[in-house]
Design a protein around this motif. Sequence first.
Motif, PDB file in Angstrom:
ATOM      1  N   ILE A   1       0.833  -1.198   0.000  1.00 51.97           N
ATOM      2  CA  ILE A   1       0.000   0.000   0.000  1.00 51.97           C
ATOM      3  C   ILE A   1       0.869   1.251   0.000  1.00 51.97           C
ATOM      4  O   ILE A   1       1.821   1.364   0.776  1.00 51.97           O
ATOM      5  CB  ILE A   1      -0.933   0.012   1.224  1.00 51.97           C
ATOM      6  N   ALA A   2       0.546   2.171  -0.897  1.00 52.11           N
ATOM      7  CA  ALA A   2       1.186   3.487  -0.924  1.00 52.11           C
ATOM      8  C   ALA A   2       0.154   4.516  -0.509  1.00 52.11           C
ATOM      9  O   ALA A   2      -0.970   4.517  -1.009  1.00 52.11           O
ATOM     10  CB  ALA A   2       1.723   3.799  -2.318  1.00 52.11           C
ATOM     11  N   ARG A   3       0.537   5.381   0.407  1.00 52.92           N
ATOM     12  CA  ARG A   3      -0.358   6.441   0.895  1.00 52.92           C
ATOM     13  C   ARG A   3       0.285   7.797   0.630  1.00 52.92           C
ATOM     14  O   ARG A   3       1.387   8.071   1.117  1.00 52.92           O
ATOM     15  CB  ARG A   3      -0.618   6.286   2.393  1.00 52.92           C
ATOM     16  N   GLY A   4      -0.411   8.633  -0.126  1.00 54.26           N
ATOM     17  CA  GLY A   4       0.059   9.991  -0.363  1.00 54.26           C
ATOM     18  C   GLY A   4      -0.683  10.998   0.496  1.00 54.26           C
ATOM     19  O   GLY A   4      -0.221  12.139   0.678  1.00 54.26           O
ATOM     20  N   TYR A   5      -1.820  10.569   1.017  1.00 57.00           N
ATOM     21  CA  TYR A   5      -2.669  11.411   1.864  1.00 57.00           C
ATOM     22  C   TYR A   5      -3.127  10.555   3.041  1.00 57.00           C
ATOM     23  O   TYR A   5      -3.141   9.326   2.948  1.00 57.00           O
ATOM     24  CB  TYR A   5      -3.887  11.914   1.081  1.00 57.00           C
ATOM     25  N   ILE A   6      -3.510  11.191   4.126  1.00 62.05           N
ATOM     26  CA  ILE A   6      -3.892  10.428   5.310  1.00 62.05           C
ATOM     27  C   ILE A   6      -5.408  10.302   5.367  1.00 62.05           C
ATOM     28  O   ILE A   6      -6.137  11.289   5.443  1.00 62.05           O
ATOM     29  CB  ILE A   6      -3.315  11.055   6.598  1.00 62.05           C
ATOM     30  N   ALA A   7      -5.869   9.067   5.255  1.00 60.28           N
ATOM     31  CA  ALA A   7      -7.303   8.789   5.204  1.00 60.28           C
ATOM     32  C   ALA A   7      -7.535   7.341   5.618  1.00 60.28           C
ATOM     33  O   ALA A   7      -6.590   6.560   5.767  1.00 60.28           O
ATOM     34  CB  ALA A   7      -7.841   9.028   3.789  1.00 60.28           C
ATOM     35  N   GLY A   8      -8.790   6.993   5.810  1.00 60.48           N
ATOM     36  CA  GLY A   8      -9.155   5.602   6.083  1.00 60.48           C
ATOM     37  C   GLY A   8      -8.522   5.065   7.350  1.00 60.48           C
ATOM     38  O   GLY A   8      -8.446   5.733   8.380  1.00 60.48           O
ATOM     39  N   SER A   9      -8.024   3.813   7.262  1.00 61.60           N
ATOM     40  CA  SER A   9      -7.429   3.175   8.437  1.00 61.60           C
ATOM     41  C   SER A   9      -6.166   3.900   8.886  1.00 61.60           C
ATOM     42  O   SER A   9      -5.831   3.906  10.078  1.00 61.60           O
ATOM     43  CB  SER A   9      -7.114   1.704   8.141  1.00 61.60           C
ATOM     44  N   GLY A  10      -5.458   4.525   7.933  1.00 63.24           N
ATOM     45  CA  GLY A  10      -4.263   5.291   8.285  1.00 63.24           C
ATOM     46  C   GLY A  10      -4.604   6.481   9.173  1.00 63.24           C
ATOM     47  O   GLY A  10      -3.890   6.776  10.140  1.00 63.24           O
ATOM     48  N   TRP A  11      -5.701   7.158   8.858  1.00 65.67           N
ATOM     49  CA  TRP A  11      -6.150   8.294   9.666  1.00 65.67           C
ATOM     50  C   TRP A  11      -6.565   7.836  11.067  1.00 65.67           C
ATOM     51  O   TRP A  11      -6.221   8.471  12.073  1.00 65.67           O
ATOM     52  CB  TRP A  11      -7.299   8.998   8.958  1.00 65.67           C
ATOM     53  N   LYS A  12      -7.265   6.717  11.143  1.00 69.58           N
ATOM     54  CA  LYS A  12      -7.687   6.191  12.443  1.00 69.58           C
ATOM     55  C   LYS A  12      -6.477   5.840  13.304  1.00 69.58           C
ATOM     56  O   LYS A  12      -6.433   6.144  14.502  1.00 69.58           O
ATOM     57  CB  LYS A  12      -8.573   4.959  12.246  1.00 69.58           C
ATOM     58  N   GLU A  13      -5.485   5.201  12.683  1.00 65.70           N
ATOM     59  CA  GLU A  13      -4.292   4.818  13.442  1.00 65.70           C
ATOM     60  C   GLU A  13      -3.500   6.045  13.876  1.00 65.70           C
ATOM     61  O   GLU A  13      -2.989   6.116  14.998  1.00 65.70           O
ATOM     62  CB  GLU A  13      -3.419   3.896  12.587  1.00 65.70           C
ATOM     63  N   TYR A  14      -3.399   7.026  12.988  1.00 62.69           N
ATOM     64  CA  TYR A  14      -2.664   8.254  13.316  1.00 62.69           C
ATOM     65  C   TYR A  14      -3.287   8.977  14.504  1.00 62.69           C
ATOM     66  O   TYR A  14      -2.584   9.475  15.398  1.00 62.69           O
ATOM     67  CB  TYR A  14      -2.633   9.176  12.093  1.00 62.69           C
ATOM     68  N   LYS A  15      -4.599   9.037  14.541  1.00 69.19           N
ATOM     69  CA  LYS A  15      -5.276   9.713  15.661  1.00 69.19           C
ATOM     70  C   LYS A  15      -4.971   9.022  16.989  1.00 69.19           C
ATOM     71  O   LYS A  15      -4.897   9.675  18.035  1.00 69.19           O
ATOM     72  CB  LYS A  15      -6.792   9.746  15.429  1.00 69.19           C
TER      73      LYS A  15
END
Length: 264
Positions: A68-82
Amino acid sequence: MHEPVPCKGAVLTALSVFWFEFLKEVVANHLITTVVDEYPAPLSEQRGQLAGRSMLVRRAEVFPIECIARGYIAGSGWKEYKQTGAVCGVKLPAGLRESDKLPEPLFTPSTKAETGHDLNITEREMADVVGDEATKRLKELTLEVYRRAADFALSRRIIIADTKLEFGVKDGQVILVDEVLTPDSSRFWPLDSYEPGRGQQSFDKQYLRDYLETVDWGKRPPPPKIPEAVIARTGEKYLEAYRLLTGKSIADCGFRIAEGGSGS
Protein backbone atom coordinates in the motif's frame (compact mmCIF):
# COMPACT_ATOMS: atom_id res chain seq x y z
CA MET A 1 -23.25 -7.01 -0.72
CA HIS A 2 -25.80 -8.98 -2.74
CA GLU A 3 -26.55 -6.26 -5.29
CA PRO A 4 -24.19 -6.00 -8.29
CA VAL A 5 -22.76 -2.61 -9.28
CA PRO A 6 -23.50 -1.84 -12.96
CA CYS A 7 -20.41 -2.17 -15.20
CA LYS A 8 -18.09 -2.49 -12.20
CA GLY A 9 -16.24 -5.48 -13.65
CA ALA A 10 -15.81 -3.75 -16.99
CA VAL A 11 -14.35 -0.65 -15.31
CA LEU A 12 -11.93 -2.66 -13.16
CA THR A 13 -10.75 -4.63 -16.20
CA ALA A 14 -10.43 -1.68 -18.57
CA LEU A 15 -8.73 0.57 -16.04
CA SER A 16 -6.26 -2.17 -15.04
CA VAL A 17 -5.38 -2.66 -18.70
CA PHE A 18 -4.85 1.10 -19.06
CA TRP A 19 -2.47 1.22 -16.07
CA PHE A 20 -0.61 -1.96 -17.04
CA GLU A 21 0.25 -0.27 -20.34
CA PHE A 22 1.05 3.06 -18.66
CA LEU A 23 3.40 1.42 -16.14
CA LYS A 24 5.07 -1.20 -18.33
CA GLU A 25 8.40 0.66 -18.31
CA VAL A 26 8.38 0.69 -14.50
CA VAL A 27 7.43 -2.93 -13.87
CA ALA A 28 6.34 -5.91 -15.97
CA ASN A 29 2.91 -7.41 -15.35
CA HIS A 30 0.98 -10.65 -15.71
CA LEU A 31 -1.39 -9.58 -18.52
CA ILE A 32 -1.42 -11.69 -21.68
CA THR A 33 -4.63 -10.54 -23.37
CA THR A 34 -8.22 -9.42 -22.84
CA VAL A 35 -9.28 -10.62 -26.30
CA VAL A 36 -11.61 -13.52 -25.53
CA ASP A 37 -11.07 -15.11 -28.95
CA GLU A 38 -7.46 -15.69 -27.83
CA TYR A 39 -8.51 -17.48 -24.63
CA PRO A 40 -8.27 -21.30 -24.35
CA ALA A 41 -10.98 -23.08 -26.34
CA PRO A 42 -12.95 -24.43 -23.35
CA LEU A 43 -13.84 -20.82 -22.43
CA SER A 44 -15.53 -20.05 -25.73
CA GLU A 45 -18.97 -20.99 -24.40
CA GLN A 46 -18.66 -18.25 -21.76
CA ARG A 47 -17.49 -15.63 -24.27
CA GLY A 48 -20.39 -13.28 -23.60
CA GLN A 49 -19.78 -13.24 -19.85
CA LEU A 50 -16.00 -12.97 -20.14
CA ALA A 51 -15.76 -10.21 -22.75
CA GLY A 52 -14.82 -6.95 -21.10
CA ARG A 53 -14.52 -8.26 -17.57
CA SER A 54 -11.72 -10.81 -17.62
CA MET A 55 -8.03 -11.16 -18.43
CA LEU A 56 -5.85 -14.04 -19.51
CA VAL A 57 -2.72 -13.77 -17.37
CA ARG A 58 0.53 -15.51 -16.55
CA ARG A 59 0.51 -17.51 -13.34
CA ALA A 60 2.91 -16.09 -10.77
CA GLU A 61 4.04 -16.90 -7.25
CA VAL A 62 2.26 -14.08 -5.43
CA PHE A 63 3.74 -12.41 -2.37
CA PRO A 64 1.39 -12.82 0.63
CA ILE A 65 1.47 -9.07 1.25
CA GLU A 66 -0.69 -6.12 0.21
CA CYS A 67 1.66 -3.31 -0.85
CA ILE A 68 0.00 0.00 0.00
CA ALA A 69 1.19 3.49 -0.92
CA ARG A 70 -0.36 6.44 0.90
CA GLY A 71 0.06 9.99 -0.36
CA TYR A 72 -2.67 11.41 1.86
CA ILE A 73 -3.89 10.43 5.31
CA ALA A 74 -7.30 8.79 5.20
CA GLY A 75 -9.15 5.60 6.08
CA SER A 76 -7.43 3.17 8.44
CA GLY A 77 -4.26 5.29 8.29
CA TRP A 78 -6.15 8.29 9.67
CA LYS A 79 -7.69 6.19 12.44
CA GLU A 80 -4.29 4.82 13.44
CA TYR A 81 -2.66 8.25 13.32
CA LYS A 82 -5.28 9.71 15.66
CA GLN A 83 -4.53 6.96 18.18
CA THR A 84 -0.75 6.68 17.91
CA GLY A 85 0.63 9.53 15.80
CA ALA A 86 2.00 6.94 13.39
CA VAL A 87 0.92 4.69 10.50
CA CYS A 88 2.30 1.16 10.33
CA GLY A 89 5.11 2.12 12.67
CA VAL A 90 6.04 5.26 10.69
CA LYS A 91 5.95 8.33 12.95
CA LEU A 92 4.23 11.30 11.29
CA PRO A 93 4.29 15.03 12.07
CA ALA A 94 1.88 16.21 14.76
CA GLY A 95 -1.21 18.19 13.83
CA LEU A 96 -2.13 16.48 10.57
CA ARG A 97 -5.76 16.79 9.55
CA GLU A 98 -7.91 14.15 7.91
CA SER A 99 -7.13 14.02 4.16
CA ASP A 100 -3.93 16.08 4.50
CA LYS A 101 -1.23 15.41 1.95
CA LEU A 102 1.71 13.63 3.55
CA PRO A 103 5.22 15.12 3.39
CA GLU A 104 6.28 12.08 1.34
CA PRO A 105 4.30 9.05 0.14
CA LEU A 106 4.38 6.21 2.67
CA PHE A 107 4.80 2.49 2.07
CA THR A 108 2.48 0.72 4.52
CA PRO A 109 2.17 -3.03 3.90
CA SER A 110 -0.61 -5.21 5.22
CA THR A 111 -1.41 -8.87 5.52
CA LYS A 112 -3.58 -10.72 3.00
CA ALA A 113 -6.25 -12.15 5.27
CA GLU A 114 -8.09 -15.27 4.11
CA THR A 115 -11.15 -14.06 6.04
CA GLY A 116 -12.03 -10.71 7.59
CA HIS A 117 -9.96 -7.57 7.14
CA ASP A 118 -6.29 -7.22 6.23
CA LEU A 119 -4.06 -6.02 9.06
CA ASN A 120 -1.50 -3.24 8.76
CA ILE A 121 2.05 -4.36 9.53
CA THR A 122 5.48 -2.72 9.71
CA GLU A 123 8.23 -3.15 7.13
CA ARG A 124 10.12 -5.26 9.68
CA GLU A 125 7.14 -7.57 10.05
CA MET A 126 6.86 -7.78 6.27
CA ALA A 127 10.55 -8.66 5.99
CA ASP A 128 10.04 -11.47 8.48
CA VAL A 129 7.56 -12.96 5.97
CA VAL A 130 9.14 -12.31 2.56
CA GLY A 131 12.74 -11.36 3.40
CA ASP A 132 14.72 -8.12 3.47
CA GLU A 133 15.60 -8.05 -0.24
CA ALA A 134 12.01 -8.61 -1.41
CA THR A 135 10.73 -6.01 1.06
CA LYS A 136 13.16 -3.40 -0.28
CA ARG A 137 12.28 -4.18 -3.91
CA LEU A 138 8.52 -4.16 -3.35
CA LYS A 139 8.71 -0.89 -1.44
CA GLU A 140 10.68 0.74 -4.28
CA LEU A 141 8.23 -0.49 -6.92
CA THR A 142 5.13 0.43 -4.91
CA LEU A 143 6.26 4.01 -4.34
CA GLU A 144 7.44 4.49 -7.94
CA VAL A 145 4.15 3.14 -9.33
CA TYR A 146 2.23 5.40 -6.99
CA ARG A 147 4.24 8.53 -7.83
CA ARG A 148 3.90 8.07 -11.58
CA ALA A 149 0.21 7.25 -11.43
CA ALA A 150 -0.56 10.04 -8.95
CA ASP A 151 1.23 12.63 -11.09
CA PHE A 152 -0.68 11.51 -14.18
CA ALA A 153 -4.02 11.45 -12.38
CA LEU A 154 -3.42 14.94 -11.03
CA SER A 155 -3.10 16.15 -14.62
CA ARG A 156 -6.63 14.74 -15.08
CA ARG A 157 -7.77 16.55 -11.90
CA ILE A 158 -8.02 13.40 -9.80
CA ILE A 159 -6.12 12.87 -6.56
CA ILE A 160 -5.03 9.30 -5.88
CA ALA A 161 -4.98 9.39 -2.09
CA ASP A 162 -3.71 5.83 -1.71
CA THR A 163 -3.61 2.54 -3.54
CA LYS A 164 -3.07 -1.16 -2.93
CA LEU A 165 -0.81 -3.18 -5.21
CA GLU A 166 0.03 -6.86 -5.43
CA PHE A 167 3.19 -8.39 -6.83
CA GLY A 168 4.39 -11.85 -7.71
CA VAL A 169 7.42 -13.61 -9.16
CA LYS A 170 7.47 -15.14 -12.63
CA ASP A 171 10.68 -16.67 -14.04
CA GLY A 172 12.70 -14.94 -11.33
CA GLN A 173 11.25 -11.49 -12.14
CA VAL A 174 9.01 -9.41 -9.87
CA ILE A 175 5.84 -8.50 -11.76
CA LEU A 176 2.65 -6.57 -11.04
CA VAL A 177 -0.42 -8.80 -10.70
CA ASP A 178 -4.14 -8.67 -9.95
CA GLU A 179 -5.93 -5.36 -10.61
CA VAL A 180 -4.07 -2.07 -10.47
CA LEU A 181 -5.12 1.49 -9.55
CA THR A 182 -8.86 0.86 -9.81
CA PRO A 183 -11.76 2.29 -7.78
CA ASP A 184 -11.71 -0.94 -5.75
CA SER A 185 -8.02 -0.78 -4.85
CA SER A 186 -7.55 3.00 -4.58
CA ARG A 187 -9.04 6.19 -3.21
CA PHE A 188 -9.78 8.63 -6.03
CA TRP A 189 -10.75 12.18 -5.02
CA PRO A 190 -11.84 15.00 -7.34
CA LEU A 191 -9.22 17.74 -7.17
CA ASP A 192 -11.76 20.52 -7.61
CA SER A 193 -13.56 19.72 -4.35
CA TYR A 194 -10.53 18.64 -2.29
CA GLU A 195 -10.42 20.25 1.13
CA PRO A 196 -8.31 18.80 3.97
CA GLY A 197 -9.83 18.53 7.41
CA ARG A 198 -12.71 16.27 6.43
CA GLY A 199 -13.59 13.20 4.43
CA GLN A 200 -13.60 13.72 0.66
CA GLN A 201 -15.98 13.06 -2.18
CA SER A 202 -14.77 10.03 -4.09
CA PHE A 203 -14.90 8.12 -7.38
CA ASP A 204 -14.49 4.79 -5.64
CA LYS A 205 -16.22 2.28 -3.38
CA GLN A 206 -15.79 4.66 -0.43
CA TYR A 207 -19.13 6.14 -1.53
CA LEU A 208 -20.82 2.80 -0.78
CA ARG A 209 -18.86 2.43 2.47
CA ASP A 210 -20.05 5.87 3.57
CA TYR A 211 -23.64 4.86 2.95
CA LEU A 212 -23.19 1.69 5.00
CA GLU A 213 -21.98 3.80 7.93
CA THR A 214 -25.44 5.41 8.04
CA VAL A 215 -27.37 2.14 8.50
CA ASP A 216 -27.75 -0.03 11.60
CA TRP A 217 -25.61 -3.01 10.59
CA GLY A 218 -23.00 -4.93 12.56
CA LYS A 219 -20.80 -5.45 9.48
CA ARG A 220 -21.44 -9.19 9.55
CA PRO A 221 -23.56 -11.41 7.27
CA PRO A 222 -26.21 -11.02 6.13
CA PRO A 223 -25.55 -7.60 4.57
CA PRO A 224 -28.28 -4.97 4.39
CA LYS A 225 -30.22 -4.37 1.18
CA ILE A 226 -28.69 -1.48 -0.75
CA PRO A 227 -31.13 1.03 -2.29
CA GLU A 228 -31.17 1.08 -6.09
CA ALA A 229 -30.22 4.77 -6.10
CA VAL A 230 -27.04 4.06 -4.10
CA ILE A 231 -26.06 1.17 -6.37
CA ALA A 232 -26.70 3.25 -9.50
CA ARG A 233 -24.67 6.19 -8.17
CA THR A 234 -21.80 3.88 -7.23
CA GLY A 235 -21.75 2.55 -10.79
CA GLU A 236 -21.78 6.10 -12.16
CA LYS A 237 -18.77 6.99 -10.03
CA TYR A 238 -16.79 3.99 -11.34
CA LEU A 239 -17.58 4.94 -14.94
CA GLU A 240 -16.73 8.58 -14.30
CA ALA A 241 -13.35 7.65 -12.83
CA TYR A 242 -12.51 5.64 -15.94
CA ARG A 243 -13.63 8.42 -18.26
CA LEU A 244 -11.68 11.14 -16.47
CA LEU A 245 -8.48 9.12 -16.20
CA THR A 246 -8.42 7.69 -19.72
CA GLY A 247 -10.45 10.18 -21.74
CA LYS A 248 -12.56 7.26 -22.99
CA SER A 249 -15.84 5.59 -22.17
CA ILE A 250 -16.23 1.86 -21.58
CA ALA A 251 -17.91 1.62 -25.00
CA ASP A 252 -14.67 2.84 -26.59
CA CYS A 253 -12.87 -0.28 -25.33
CA GLY A 254 -14.67 -2.51 -27.79
CA PHE A 255 -16.01 -4.68 -24.98
CA ARG A 256 -19.42 -6.26 -25.42
CA ILE A 257 -21.14 -6.34 -22.04
CA ALA A 258 -23.27 -9.44 -21.78
CA GLU A 259 -26.91 -9.28 -20.74
CA GLY A 260 -27.44 -9.95 -17.04
CA GLY A 261 -23.76 -9.64 -16.21
CA SER A 262 -23.27 -5.91 -15.84
CA GLY A 263 -22.28 -6.01 -12.19
CA SER A 264 -19.27 -8.27 -12.26
